[in-house]
Design a protein around this motif. Structure first.
Motif, short mmCIF file in Angstrom:
data_model
loop_
_atom_site.label_atom_id
_atom_site.label_comp_id
_atom_site.label_asym_id
_atom_site.label_seq_id
_atom_site.Cartn_x
_atom_site.Cartn_y
_atom_site.Cartn_z
N GLU A 1 -29.91 34.97 59.71
CA GLU A 1 -30.53 33.68 60.18
C GLU A 1 -29.48 33.13 61.32
OE1 GLU A 1 -31.17 29.09 58.28
OE2 GLU A 1 -30.80 30.61 57.08
N LEU B 1 -22.14 28.45 54.24
CA LEU B 1 -22.21 28.83 52.79
C LEU B 1 -23.65 29.06 52.66
CD1 LEU B 1 -19.40 26.85 51.27
CD2 LEU B 1 -19.37 29.13 51.69
N ASP B 2 -24.48 28.43 53.19
CA ASP B 2 -25.78 28.51 52.71
C ASP B 2 -26.67 29.45 53.59
OD1 ASP B 2 -28.04 27.76 50.84
OD2 ASP B 2 -28.66 26.17 52.62
N LEU B 3 -26.09 30.00 54.55
CA LEU B 3 -26.67 30.82 55.61
C LEU B 3 -27.15 32.18 55.06
CD1 LEU B 3 -27.01 30.71 58.56
CD2 LEU B 3 -24.95 32.04 58.88
N ASP B 4 -28.54 32.25 55.03
CA ASP B 4 -29.35 33.62 54.91
C ASP B 4 -29.01 34.76 55.55
OD1 ASP B 4 -30.46 32.26 52.58
OD2 ASP B 4 -32.13 31.51 53.72
N ALA C 1 -20.91 23.57 55.03
CA ALA C 1 -22.01 23.79 54.06
C ALA C 1 -23.08 24.79 54.70
CB ALA C 1 -22.50 22.44 53.73
N LYS C 2 -23.36 24.65 55.94
CA LYS C 2 -24.35 25.36 56.52
C LYS C 2 -24.03 26.84 56.57
CE LYS C 2 -27.82 26.46 59.37
NZ LYS C 2 -29.19 26.65 59.13
N TYR D 1 -26.87 30.75 63.19
CA TYR D 1 -25.75 29.82 62.76
C TYR D 1 -26.01 28.59 63.60
CZ TYR D 1 -21.92 27.65 60.66
OH TYR D 1 -20.79 26.44 60.31
#
Length: 100
Positions: A50, A44-47, A41-42, A52
């Motif tokens: 940013e 997929l939501d990564l800008d 989930a992290k 990881y």
């Protein structure tokens, strides 16, 4: 009759141990799947740009992993150190000691 009683007691002890081992395996599977979900989930939501691998992402698996390791050690370590029949020997020793 006594042999049947001992067999019944050994069966109950084995059943209790099996339930503890099953509980550990369930704990390990939940740990694995929940952490895979969180890390995925992290990802997929990564800008863009940013980081990881941050402490916020790693602290749950690390701290929960310590708890999982403690759970595993509490189940598997006593038999590795003391032997599989240590409890039975100790019970017999205490019963013999308390005879009148």
């Amino acid at each position: 009759m006594e042999n049947s009683s001992k067999t019944h007691i050994r069966y109950r002890e084995a059943e209790r141990r099996m339930k503890k081992i099953k509980g550990f395996y369930t704990h390990a599977m939940v740990y694995f799947f929940v952490n895979i979900f969180i890390i995925g989930a992290k990802a997929l939501d990564l800008d863009p740009g940013e980081k990881y691998w941050e402490w916020d992402l790693l602290k749950l698996p690390l701290l929960w992993g310590v708890g999982l390791a403690a759970h595993g050690l509490s189940i598997f370590l006593p038999t590795m150190i003391l032997g599989s029949d240590w409890e039975e020997k100790k019970i017999k020793e205490l019963m013999d000691k308390n005879k009148y």
